[in-house]
Design a protein around this motif. Sequence first.
Motif, PDB file in Angstrom:
ATOM      1  N   MET A   1       1.002  -1.787   0.218  1.00 42.13           N
ATOM      2  CA  MET A   1      -0.215   0.326  -0.251  1.00 42.13           C
ATOM      3  C   MET A   1       0.875   1.131  -0.096  1.00 42.13           C
ATOM      4  O   MET A   1       1.968   1.740   0.167  1.00 42.13           O
ATOM      5  CB  MET A   1      -0.661  -0.021   1.861  1.00 42.13           C
ATOM      6  N   ALA A   2       0.496   2.090  -0.833  1.00 39.66           N
ATOM      7  CA  ALA A   2       1.259   3.634  -0.761  1.00 39.66           C
ATOM      8  C   ALA A   2       0.582   4.077   0.509  1.00 39.66           C
ATOM      9  O   ALA A   2      -0.311   4.575   1.182  1.00 39.66           O
ATOM     10  CB  ALA A   2       1.029   4.628  -1.521  1.00 39.66           C
ATOM     11  N   ILE A   3       2.041   4.740   1.043  1.00 38.49           N
ATOM     12  CA  ILE A   3       2.178   5.456   2.417  1.00 38.49           C
ATOM     13  C   ILE A   3       1.084   7.273   2.022  1.00 38.49           C
ATOM     14  O   ILE A   3       0.307   7.115   3.329  1.00 38.49           O
ATOM     15  CB  ILE A   3       2.992   5.976   3.393  1.00 38.49           C
ATOM     16  N   GLN A   4       1.204   7.363   1.058  1.00 38.27           N
ATOM     17  CA  GLN A   4       0.945   9.145   1.161  1.00 38.27           C
ATOM     18  C   GLN A   4      -0.430   8.298   1.023  1.00 38.27           C
ATOM     19  O   GLN A   4      -1.022   9.210   1.322  1.00 38.27           O
ATOM     20  CB  GLN A   4       0.820   9.194  -0.390  1.00 38.27           C
ATOM     21  N   GLN A   5      -1.682   7.760   0.626  1.00 38.13           N
ATOM     22  CA  GLN A   5      -2.383   7.617   0.058  1.00 38.13           C
ATOM     23  C   GLN A   5      -3.512   6.476   1.468  1.00 38.13           C
ATOM     24  O   GLN A   5      -4.297   6.641   2.216  1.00 38.13           O
ATOM     25  CB  GLN A   5      -3.271   6.731  -0.896  1.00 38.13           C
ATOM     26  N   ASN A   6      -2.853   6.647   2.413  1.00 40.03           N
ATOM     27  CA  ASN A   6      -3.039   5.663   3.033  1.00 40.03           C
ATOM     28  C   ASN A   6      -1.887   5.192   4.738  1.00 40.03           C
ATOM     29  O   ASN A   6      -1.506   4.789   5.753  1.00 40.03           O
ATOM     30  CB  ASN A   6      -2.777   3.728   2.942  1.00 40.03           C
ATOM     31  N   THR A   7      -2.320   7.300   5.109  1.00 41.51           N
ATOM     32  CA  THR A   7      -1.307   7.972   6.404  1.00 41.51           C
ATOM     33  C   THR A   7      -1.454   7.339   7.576  1.00 41.51           C
ATOM     34  O   THR A   7      -1.245   6.560   8.266  1.00 41.51           O
ATOM     35  CB  THR A   7      -1.565   8.954   6.112  1.00 41.51           C
TER      36      THR A   7
ATOM     37  N   THR B   1       8.325   4.215   1.212  1.00 42.72           N
ATOM     38  CA  THR B   1       7.189   5.067   0.429  1.00 42.72           C
ATOM     39  C   THR B   1       5.712   4.036   0.144  1.00 42.72           C
ATOM     40  O   THR B   1       5.286   4.309   0.209  1.00 42.72           O
ATOM     41  CB  THR B   1       7.637   5.422  -1.577  1.00 42.72           C
ATOM     42  N   ASN B   2       6.019   2.829   1.365  1.00 41.40           N
ATOM     43  CA  ASN B   2       4.940   2.114   1.436  1.00 41.40           C
ATOM     44  C   ASN B   2       4.721   1.340   2.172  1.00 41.40           C
ATOM     45  O   ASN B   2       6.210   0.493   2.794  1.00 41.40           O
ATOM     46  CB  ASN B   2       5.016   1.035  -0.109  1.00 41.40           C
ATOM     47  N   PHE B   3       4.131  -0.161   2.655  1.00 44.70           N
ATOM     48  CA  PHE B   3       4.206  -0.882   3.244  1.00 44.70           C
ATOM     49  C   PHE B   3       3.161  -1.728   3.543  1.00 44.70           C
ATOM     50  O   PHE B   3       2.109  -1.956   2.260  1.00 44.70           O
ATOM     51  CB  PHE B   3       3.712   0.179   4.388  1.00 44.70           C
ATOM     52  N   GLN B   4       2.149  -2.994   3.843  1.00 47.33           N
ATOM     53  CA  GLN B   4       2.000  -4.526   3.919  1.00 47.33           C
ATOM     54  C   GLN B   4       1.053  -4.601   4.096  1.00 47.33           C
ATOM     55  O   GLN B   4       0.913  -4.135   5.799  1.00 47.33           O
ATOM     56  CB  GLN B   4       3.395  -5.696   3.473  1.00 47.33           C
ATOM     57  N   LEU B   5       0.050  -5.004   4.081  1.00 42.96           N
ATOM     58  CA  LEU B   5      -0.587  -5.440   5.011  1.00 42.96           C
ATOM     59  C   LEU B   5      -1.070  -6.760   5.241  1.00 42.96           C
ATOM     60  O   LEU B   5       0.443  -7.212   4.689  1.00 42.96           O
ATOM     61  CB  LEU B   5      -2.654  -5.094   4.161  1.00 42.96           C
ATOM     62  N   PRO B   6      -1.807  -6.758   6.385  1.00 45.37           N
ATOM     63  CA  PRO B   6      -1.011  -8.330   7.027  1.00 45.37           C
ATOM     64  C   PRO B   6      -1.508  -9.426   5.674  1.00 45.37           C
ATOM     65  O   PRO B   6      -2.180  -9.156   4.963  1.00 45.37           O
ATOM     66  CB  PRO B   6      -1.888  -8.140   7.936  1.00 45.37           C
TER      67      PRO B   6
END
Length: 178
Positions: free
Chosen positions: A29-35, A51-56
């Motif tokens: 997921m993009a951090i910018q759209q899901n802060t 710039t990104n992180f992962q969902l479980p």
Amino acid sequence: MSEPFVGEIQIFGFGFAPYQWAQCNGALMAIQQNTVLFALLGTQYGGNGQTNFQLPNLMARAACSQGQGPGLTSRTIGETFGSSAVTLLSTEIPNHTHTLQFFNQGDPNKRQSTPQANAALNLPSQAASKFFAPAGAMAPLAATALQPAGGSQPHENRQPYLALNFCIALQGVFPQFG
């Protein structure tokens, strides 16, 4: 349905994520759209944190709480464990034997080397169609006659499951801590 907490995980019985939810499938997921969600999850499940992180990822997995119960292994958030298939070693199988008693036909004229109609290898108590009649002493098969089977192929190791989808709320109420 009431408004969920951001990051709340629920199970749904259909093959898509509801509006403002995402499937827990390990997606980047993009951090910018899901802060807001990033503020809660961080990089516990993966991602570069810039710039990104992962969902479980709960696809083909069972959910497990963090911590350690009495006599159990300690679990941390984001840790994956277990295996969907296992190959058992001979040291992991309970000690047991495979025995078969049979009568050695002493008369060579009565021996058959190929299967015949109405002939079977039966237990002595089953008198209907005895291929080896219990006329003499019973003898065990050689130890090499019955060997392990399966070819060291793995077997299914997953617990019973239903086709349900874990989804995480992308929008909602920010949880209050404390």
